[in-house]
Design an enzyme around this catalytic site. Structure first.
Site, PDB file in Angstrom:
ATOM      1  N   LEU A 187       0.941  -1.333   0.302  1.00 14.84           N
ATOM      2  CA  LEU A 187       0.093   0.034   0.198  1.00 14.84           C
ATOM      3  C   LEU A 187       0.533   1.223   0.388  1.00 14.84           C
ATOM      4  O   LEU A 187       2.274   1.468   0.821  1.00 14.84           O
ATOM      5  CB  LEU A 187      -0.881   0.236   1.863  1.00 14.84           C
ATOM      6  N   ASP A 188       0.492   2.678  -0.153  1.00 13.77           N
ATOM      7  CA  ASP A 188       0.204   3.902  -0.637  1.00 13.77           C
ATOM      8  C   ASP A 188       1.374   3.783   0.945  1.00 13.77           C
ATOM      9  O   ASP A 188       0.755   3.759   1.468  1.00 13.77           O
ATOM     10  CB  ASP A 188       0.220   4.998  -1.216  1.00 13.77           C
ATOM     11  N   ARG A 189       2.567   4.685   1.185  1.00 15.29           N
ATOM     12  CA  ARG A 189       2.574   5.221   2.411  1.00 15.29           C
ATOM     13  C   ARG A 189       1.615   5.957   3.252  1.00 15.29           C
ATOM     14  O   ARG A 189       0.912   6.074   4.027  1.00 15.29           O
ATOM     15  CB  ARG A 189       3.760   6.271   2.648  1.00 15.29           C
ATOM     16  N   ARG A 296      -5.386   6.740  -7.437  1.00 13.27           N
ATOM     17  CA  ARG A 296      -5.021   8.386  -7.062  1.00 13.27           C
ATOM     18  C   ARG A 296      -5.377   8.606  -8.880  1.00 13.27           C
ATOM     19  O   ARG A 296      -5.558  10.122  -9.167  1.00 13.27           O
ATOM     20  CB  ARG A 296      -4.108   8.710  -6.915  1.00 13.27           C
TER      21      ARG A 296
END
Length: 410
Positions: A187-189, A296
Site C-alpha cells: 500500500l502507498d504510505r 489516485r
C-alpha cells in the site's frame, strides 16, 4: 620424557593449535562468505532476501551493491527483482558480510538462538520506534499462515529511501519468533487500511498469485473533490510510470501505450465540505487491476482528485484543507476478499473506515439499491473468486484490536 623435550612439545602443540585455529576460522569465513538460500526461502526477490538478512545495512547501500555487481548469485550478476531458488549461493562484499544475520528458528530460545535480523544491533531509538509503530497496527486477522493488519495513514510498508522502518521491519522486530514474515502486497504510505502479510513461503506464493492473476477483490473508499454521481463509472485508462528521480520520487501518468488499468467508481455520499464552493463526495472504488497509484491517477483524470493527495491532487485546495486541520490523504483500503492460501476458503475482511472520513462526509440517506462501486459488473466477473454481499453503510471506526507487542498498551 626428558625435561629438555618439554619446550619442544609445547611449541609443537602451540603450532598445531594455531594451524587448527586458522583453518577453522578460514572455514567459518568461507561459510560466512558464501550464504546459501534455504528451500523455504526460495522464490524471494534478491533485494527482499538481502533486506531480510541485512536489516542493519542502509537500503541505499543495499541497492548500490546489487546494481554495481558486488552481489553475485551463483557467480553471476543479478538484478534486484531476481527470484532466488533453493540452494543458490550468494557472494557478498565485506561491508555486507559484516552485517549478515540468520533469522531465528521459530520457537527457538536460550543462549544458542540467534536473534531476528537487525533486532540486537538496532539502537534503542530504532527499537522504540518499532514498538510505537506496532502499537498503531490493529490485527484484523491472524492464523498459522496469514496476518492481516489495519495500516494507519503515513506509515510506510517497508523501509527505503529516507525511511528507517516500515511495517514489515517493525513487525519482524515485534515478532522475532516468526522465522518467515513477508508482505503479500503493498500500500502507498499515504493510504490506510488492509495490509496482508504471509507467515509461510507457500502462503506468500499463493497470495501473490491471487493478486497477480486478479483473483482478489479489492474495495477502497476515498474522499474526493466535487460531486461524484451515485452510479457506477468504469475508468479504463492505461498507465505508465516515469523514471525514478534522484530523490526517489516516482510518478504515474496516463499513457495509451501503457499498462491496462481498470477502476470502477461510484459516489456513496456527499457533503458541502469545509471549503466554500468545494463540495465533497465519499467514493467507493473497486480496482480490477493493481497498478501503482492507479486509484489516485484515475480519480484525478476524471476531475475528482482525492483530498490531500500530494502528487495528483488539487494543491491549492489541499493547502486550505491542511490549514483547517485535515492533514492526510483520504484513501482507505476498506475491504478485501481472497482465498485462504492453505484452506482455500473464501475470506472477506474489512478495516473500519477512519473517523476523519465520516467527519468530513457523514453517512446520508441513500437509495435502497445503493451499494459499493462495481456491485454489478465486477461481482459478475469475479463471482467465482469473491461474491461478497452488498456493502452496508460503514459504521464509525471501532476500537482497535490487539496490538502486536504483547503486554504493551497504546
Amino acid at each position: 620424557m626428558h625435561s629438555d623435550d618439554k619446550p619442544a612439545d609445547q611449541r609443537r602443540h602451540r603450532v598445531a593449535a594455531m594451524v587448527s585455529g586458522v583453518a577453522g576460522e578460514k572455514q567459518r569465513q568461507e561459510r560466512r562468505a558464501d550464504p546459501q538460500v534455504d528451500a523455504d526461502e526460495a522464490g524471494q526477490r534478491l533485494d527482499n532476501f538481502l533486506a531480510r538478512h541485512l536489516a542493519d545495512l542502509p537500503k541505499s547501500h543495499l541497492f548500490r551493491i546489487i546494481r554495481s555487481g558486488e552481489v553475485r548469485v551463483n557467480g553471476a550478476r543479478a538484478r534486484p527483482e531476481h527470484r532466488l531458488a533453493g540452494g543458490d549461493r550468494l557472494r557478498l562484499p565485506p561491508s555486507a558480510l559484516a552485517k549478515w544475520a540468520v533469522p531465528a528458528q521459530a520457537g527457538a530460545s536460550g543462549a544458542g538462538a540467534e536473534s531476528e535480523p537487525g533486532t540486537a544491533g538496532r539502537s534503542p531509538l530504532i527499537r522504540g520506534q518499532a514498538r510505537q509503530m506496532t502499537r498503531q497496527l490493529a490485527v484484523i486477522h491472524e492464523d498459522e499462515a496469514v496476518l492481516v493488519v489495519d495500516k494507519p495513514y503515513g506509515m510506510a510498508v517497508h523501509g527505503g529511501s529516507g525511511v528507517n522502518l516500515g511495517v514489515i521491519e517493525a513487525m519482524r522486530m515485534a515478532r522475532p519468533e516468526l522465522r518467515f514474515l513477508e508482505l503479500a502486497h503493498r500500500l502507498d504510505r499515504e493510504t490506510s487500511g488492509l495490509l496482508v502479510l504471509a507467515k509461510k513461503r507457500t502462503a506468500l506464493v499463493a497470495l501473490q498469485a491471487q493478486f497477480r492473476e486478479r483473483q482478489t477483490r479489492k474495495q477502497y473508499q476515498a474522499l474526493v473533490w466535487g460531486r461524484l454521481p451515485r452510479r457506477d463509472k468504469t475508468i479504463r485508462l492505461a498507465l505508465s510510470r516515469d523514471e525514478e528521480t534522484a530523490s526517489g520520487d516516482r510518478r504515474v501518468r496516463i499513457d495509451p501505450a501503457g499498462q491496462v488499468a481498470i477502476s470502477i467508481v461510484k459516489g456513496l455520499a456527499h457533503a458541502p465540505g469545509p471549503l466554500a464552493d468545494a463540495p465533497l463526495s465519499r467514493a467507493g472504488v473497486v480496482i480490477e487491476t493493481g497498478r501503482t497509484h492507479q486509484i489516485r491517477v484515475h480519480l484525478a483524470a476524471i476531475g475528482h482528485p482525492i483530498l490531500g493527495d500530494p502528487k495528483y491532487g488539487d494543491f491549492s485546495r489541499n493547502r486550505q484543507l491542511q490549514s483547517a486541520g485535515h492533514r492526510r490523504m483520504y484513501l482507505h483500503a476498506w475491504r478485501l476478499s481472497f482465498r485462504h492460501p492453505v484452506s482455500a476458503a473464501m475470506m472477506t475482511l474489512e478495516a473500519p473506515l477512519p473517523p476523519e472520513f465520516l467527519e468530513l462526509v457523514p453517512d446520508q440517506a441513500r437509495a435502497g439499491d445503493d451499494r459499493q462501486a462495481g456491485s454489478d459488473g465486477v461481482e459478475a466477473r469475479q463471482a467465482a473468486a469473491a461474491s461478497p454481499a452488498p456493502v452496508p453503510s460503514p459504521a464509525p471506526a471501532a476500537p482497535r484490536a490487539s496490538a502486536l507487542v504483547p503486554g504493551d498498551s497504546p
